[in-house]
Design an enzyme around this catalytic site. Sequence first.
Site, PDB file in Angstrom:
ATOM      1  N   ARG A 192    -102.062  35.702-140.450  1.00 55.96           N
ATOM      2  CA  ARG A 192    -102.526  35.528-141.822  1.00 55.96           C
ATOM      3  C   ARG A 192    -102.991  34.099-142.095  1.00 55.96           C
ATOM      4  O   ARG A 192    -103.322  33.759-143.226  1.00 55.96           O
ATOM      5  CB  ARG A 192    -101.423  35.934-142.801  1.00 55.96           C
ATOM      6  CG  ARG A 192    -101.223  37.447-142.820  1.00 55.96           C
ATOM      7  CD  ARG A 192    -100.205  37.897-143.826  1.00 55.96           C
ATOM      8  NE  ARG A 192    -100.150  39.366-143.855  1.00 55.96           N
ATOM      9  CZ  ARG A 192     -99.200  40.065-144.464  1.00 55.96           C
ATOM     10  NH1 ARG A 192     -98.219  39.445-145.103  1.00 55.96           N
ATOM     11  NH2 ARG A 192     -99.220  41.378-144.442  1.00 55.96           N
ATOM     12  N   GLU A 227    -103.834  43.663-135.297  1.00 55.14           N
ATOM     13  CA  GLU A 227    -103.808  45.038-135.782  1.00 55.14           C
ATOM     14  C   GLU A 227    -103.504  46.038-134.668  1.00 55.14           C
ATOM     15  O   GLU A 227    -102.760  46.994-134.860  1.00 55.14           O
ATOM     16  CB  GLU A 227    -105.144  45.388-136.451  1.00 55.14           C
ATOM     17  CG  GLU A 227    -105.333  44.776-137.814  1.00 55.14           C
ATOM     18  CD  GLU A 227    -104.255  45.202-138.804  1.00 55.14           C
ATOM     19  OE1 GLU A 227    -103.786  46.353-138.734  1.00 55.14           O
ATOM     20  OE2 GLU A 227    -103.880  44.372-139.647  1.00 55.14           O
ATOM     21  N   THR A 236     -95.466  48.660-133.090  1.00 53.27           N
ATOM     22  CA  THR A 236     -94.441  47.671-132.801  1.00 53.27           C
ATOM     23  C   THR A 236     -94.023  46.951-134.085  1.00 53.27           C
ATOM     24  O   THR A 236     -94.835  46.715-134.974  1.00 53.27           O
ATOM     25  CB  THR A 236     -94.980  46.638-131.788  1.00 53.27           C
ATOM     26  OG1 THR A 236     -95.558  47.327-130.677  1.00 53.27           O
ATOM     27  CG2 THR A 236     -93.869  45.730-131.277  1.00 53.27           C
ATOM     28  N   TYR A 291     -98.254  51.749-124.878  1.00 49.65           N
ATOM     29  CA  TYR A 291     -99.586  52.285-125.171  1.00 49.65           C
ATOM     30  C   TYR A 291    -100.669  51.408-124.526  1.00 49.65           C
ATOM     31  O   TYR A 291    -101.532  50.834-125.197  1.00 49.65           O
ATOM     32  CB  TYR A 291     -99.809  52.393-126.687  1.00 49.65           C
ATOM     33  CG  TYR A 291     -98.877  53.375-127.342  1.00 49.65           C
ATOM     34  CD1 TYR A 291     -99.210  54.718-127.471  1.00 49.65           C
ATOM     35  CD2 TYR A 291     -97.635  52.961-127.814  1.00 49.65           C
ATOM     36  CE1 TYR A 291     -98.344  55.628-128.064  1.00 49.65           C
ATOM     37  CE2 TYR A 291     -96.747  53.866-128.401  1.00 49.65           C
ATOM     38  CZ  TYR A 291     -97.114  55.201-128.520  1.00 49.65           C
ATOM     39  OH  TYR A 291     -96.258  56.090-129.095  1.00 49.65           O
ATOM     40  N   TYR A 307    -109.112  53.185-139.288  1.00 44.31           N
ATOM     41  CA  TYR A 307    -108.128  52.243-139.830  1.00 44.31           C
ATOM     42  C   TYR A 307    -108.387  50.823-139.348  1.00 44.31           C
ATOM     43  O   TYR A 307    -108.449  49.876-140.138  1.00 44.31           O
ATOM     44  CB  TYR A 307    -106.692  52.632-139.474  1.00 44.31           C
ATOM     45  CG  TYR A 307    -105.751  51.493-139.779  1.00 44.31           C
ATOM     46  CD1 TYR A 307    -105.382  51.227-141.097  1.00 44.31           C
ATOM     47  CD2 TYR A 307    -105.314  50.630-138.786  1.00 44.31           C
ATOM     48  CE1 TYR A 307    -104.597  50.130-141.415  1.00 44.31           C
ATOM     49  CE2 TYR A 307    -104.528  49.529-139.085  1.00 44.31           C
ATOM     50  CZ  TYR A 307    -104.160  49.286-140.402  1.00 44.31           C
ATOM     51  OH  TYR A 307    -103.390  48.202-140.706  1.00 44.31           O
ATOM     52  N   ASP A 332    -103.291  53.695-143.228  1.00 45.63           N
ATOM     53  CA  ASP A 332    -102.242  53.875-142.233  1.00 45.63           C
ATOM     54  C   ASP A 332    -101.030  54.521-142.887  1.00 45.63           C
ATOM     55  O   ASP A 332    -101.108  54.995-144.027  1.00 45.63           O
ATOM     56  CB  ASP A 332    -101.888  52.543-141.574  1.00 45.63           C
ATOM     57  CG  ASP A 332    -101.218  51.570-142.551  1.00 45.63           C
ATOM     58  OD1 ASP A 332    -101.167  51.860-143.772  1.00 45.63           O
ATOM     59  OD2 ASP A 332    -100.718  50.525-142.087  1.00 45.63           O
ATOM     60  N   CYS A 365     -91.339  50.208-150.089  1.00 45.39           N
ATOM     61  CA  CYS A 365     -91.620  51.645-150.100  1.00 45.39           C
ATOM     62  C   CYS A 365     -91.431  52.218-148.694  1.00 45.39           C
ATOM     63  O   CYS A 365     -92.367  52.717-148.061  1.00 45.39           O
ATOM     64  CB  CYS A 365     -93.040  51.886-150.608  1.00 45.39           C
ATOM     65  SG  CYS A 365     -93.374  53.601-151.073  1.00 45.39           S
ATOM     66  N   CYS A 425     -89.830  47.647-156.744  1.00 48.60           N
ATOM     67  CA  CYS A 425     -91.241  47.981-156.529  1.00 48.60           C
ATOM     68  C   CYS A 425     -92.091  47.624-157.742  1.00 48.60           C
ATOM     69  O   CYS A 425     -91.735  47.975-158.880  1.00 48.60           O
ATOM     70  CB  CYS A 425     -91.384  49.469-156.223  1.00 48.60           C
ATOM     71  SG  CYS A 425     -93.099  49.954-155.882  1.00 48.60           S
ATOM     72  N   CYS A 471     -95.000  55.308-160.903  1.00 49.59           N
ATOM     73  CA  CYS A 471     -94.892  56.095-159.675  1.00 49.59           C
ATOM     74  C   CYS A 471     -94.410  57.504-160.009  1.00 49.59           C
ATOM     75  O   CYS A 471     -93.292  57.697-160.504  1.00 49.59           O
ATOM     76  CB  CYS A 471     -93.924  55.435-158.697  1.00 49.59           C
ATOM     77  SG  CYS A 471     -93.687  56.384-157.176  1.00 49.59           S
TER      78      CYS A 471
END
Length: 349
Positions: free
Chosen positions: A22, A34, A40, A79, A117, A135, A189, A199, A205
């Site tokens: 970031r 990503e 993971t 993977y 995505y 996602d 969440c 939240c 919600c």
Amino acid sequence: MKKITKELLKWYQENKRDLPWRHTKNPYFIWISEIMLQQTRVEAVKVYYERFIKRLPTLRELASIEEDELLKLWEGLGYYSRVRNMQKTAKILVASGKENLPNTKKELLRLPGIGAYTAGAILSIAFDNPTPAIDGNVYRVLGRYYKIEDSITKPKTYTVYENVLNNIIPTQNAGDFTQSFMDLGSLICTPKSPKCFSCPLKKDCQARSTNTQEQYPVKDKKKEQTVEERVVFLYVYKDKIAIQKRENKGLLASMYEFPNTLELLSAIDVENNLLEKKIDFSSVYEIGEAKHVFSHKIWYMKGFLVELEEPLENFLWVTKEELQSKYSIPSAFSYFYDYIMEGERFILE
């Protein structure tokens, strides 16, 4: 701007996690993060990410690295087809004269291993392009907030969520918007026992208002996983251990592994097989059992340490140090790998 959008952006600015990827808008770095984050935990990815970009800071270096070293660099993330696709993409872009990833969805989706995505995440985070990135976190947050009854296991449901996102994604700060779902879904969440009291979306919600949070997002029942029982052999000769390379297709394609079989064997069976094949050995030890869960199957494994008097053909014989530094062993075999590296009775010096 929609109320949900304002609440998400405000909450994100006040609560966003300080993560290494970031601190950049470099599309290459964001792409790497990503792909690593897809299966993971965030805390685990930090170490892999920093090591990866230090060794391969550009597309050109990713394109040119030898596959064995690349897989070793990726070891532990699983993977492995993902990192192979990353290298394929790097080679394609470098060959076409590109120094970084393209900035359009159409171009990104043409590249190996980049789906809707990942393209959306790259475009929104790196280029601040208001492109949806859907996602599990998005499914969970929006599924609960709007009580969306369509099952996310059905392909057509993607369009339902995409339409919702297109209606609320801001034209500015699209990257923060995308990442707000990542943090809200991971920290608040959550799939089980969500922390609804913390939240920012709790007032509106719909699932919370009916106390049905854990029923969303809606999913059809999963198919049962197939089960395989395997015997794994740690063949040892002097200071070396046998490994082999799997076929270049299917599960764990082209990865190195310890020899193994689907036959169910006891220690006596292993000894008898060695005697029948006139293979000289000094000892056979049973070293325990392990389990590994893939997305579609489960391996139950029993291991044997076999000390040989001469090396067997058709295997690659490597030292403990080479196994640690050069050859990538899939996490499915981590119990046996750890036994080699840490086991009290196993000494390769």
